[in-house]
Design a protein around this motif. Sequence first.
Motif, mmCIF file in Angstrom:
data_model
loop_
_atom_site.group_PDB
_atom_site.id
_atom_site.type_symbol
_atom_site.label_atom_id
_atom_site.label_comp_id
_atom_site.label_asym_id
_atom_site.label_seq_id
_atom_site.Cartn_x
_atom_site.Cartn_y
_atom_site.Cartn_z
ATOM 1 N N LYS A 103 0.839 -1.146 0.505
ATOM 2 C CA LYS A 103 -0.305 -0.050 0.007
ATOM 3 C C LYS A 103 0.892 1.338 -0.146
ATOM 4 C CE LYS A 103 -3.933 1.887 2.489
ATOM 5 N NZ LYS A 103 -5.215 1.618 3.351
ATOM 6 N N ILE A 106 2.684 1.548 -3.459
ATOM 7 C CA ILE A 106 1.831 2.129 -4.388
ATOM 8 C C ILE A 106 1.564 3.825 -3.781
ATOM 9 C CG2 ILE A 106 -1.241 2.578 -4.821
ATOM 10 C CD1 ILE A 106 -1.199 -0.269 -4.442
ATOM 11 N N LEU A 126 -6.360 6.404 -6.504
ATOM 12 C CA LEU A 126 -6.649 6.485 -5.599
ATOM 13 C C LEU A 126 -6.795 6.928 -4.342
ATOM 14 C CD1 LEU A 126 -2.262 6.423 -5.581
ATOM 15 C CD2 LEU A 126 -3.421 4.377 -5.430
ATOM 16 N N PRO A 131 -5.689 0.945 -2.352
ATOM 17 C CA PRO A 131 -5.679 -0.157 -2.495
ATOM 18 C C PRO A 131 -5.827 -0.881 -2.276
ATOM 19 C CG PRO A 131 -3.909 1.546 -3.061
ATOM 20 C CD PRO A 131 -5.206 2.201 -2.645
#
Length: 190
Positions: A103, A106, A126, A131
Motif C-alpha cells: 500500500k 503504491i 487512489l 489500494p
Amino acid sequence: MPSASRRFAVLLIFAGVALTILYFSGYSDTIDSVGAQLRPASKEATQQPIVVEDSILHGHAIAPKLGNETAKAELGRAAWKLFHTTFARFPDKPTKDESRALKSYIHLFQRLYPCGECATHFGELLQKYPPQVSSRSSAAAWGCHVHNKVNERLKKELFDCSNIGDFYDCGCAEDEKEGGTKAQGKAETS
C-alpha cells in the motif's frame, strides 16, 4: 621558441587544472558530507524502524508535466507492467507488514511518478479506489480495475480483468522447478 598556439594550449591546460583545484577545494566540506552519507550505517542505525508519515504517502505529485507524448506512452506501458507483475508476485496470504508495504509503495509510486499530470490523475483514483492489498487476487483485481479507469479516461479499450493472470505471469513456475513452494504461477482475480 614554442609556437603561439602551443603556448596557448599549455596555458589553457594550466588554467583548467587550476580552476578544477579551486572548484573542488571550495566544496571539500560538501564532498566529505556526501561521502559520510554513502558509508554503511552502523548496525544500530539499520535496525531503526522507518516511519513514513501519511503526509509523505498522500502528498501532491512531485514531477512536472511530461510533454513528450511518446515518452509518456512508453513510461505508462512500463509502469503498468511493473505494477501488474508486482501484484502477480504478491503473496496469496500476505502478512500485515507485507500489505502495508504494498500500500505504501503504491502511494509513493503515485507521488514520484515522472509524469506529473498522470501522477495527479492517479492520485485522484487512489482517493476514490483505495489500494486493495489483502491478497494477491485482491491486489491484481484492484490493479486491473484502476488500469481500466485510466483506459476509460484515455479512451482506450478496456481490459477483461478475468484474464489478468494470462498477461502478467508472476514467474513462479521457475520457483516451483527449483523445488520452492512459492505462490501459484498466475495472478488470480476475483
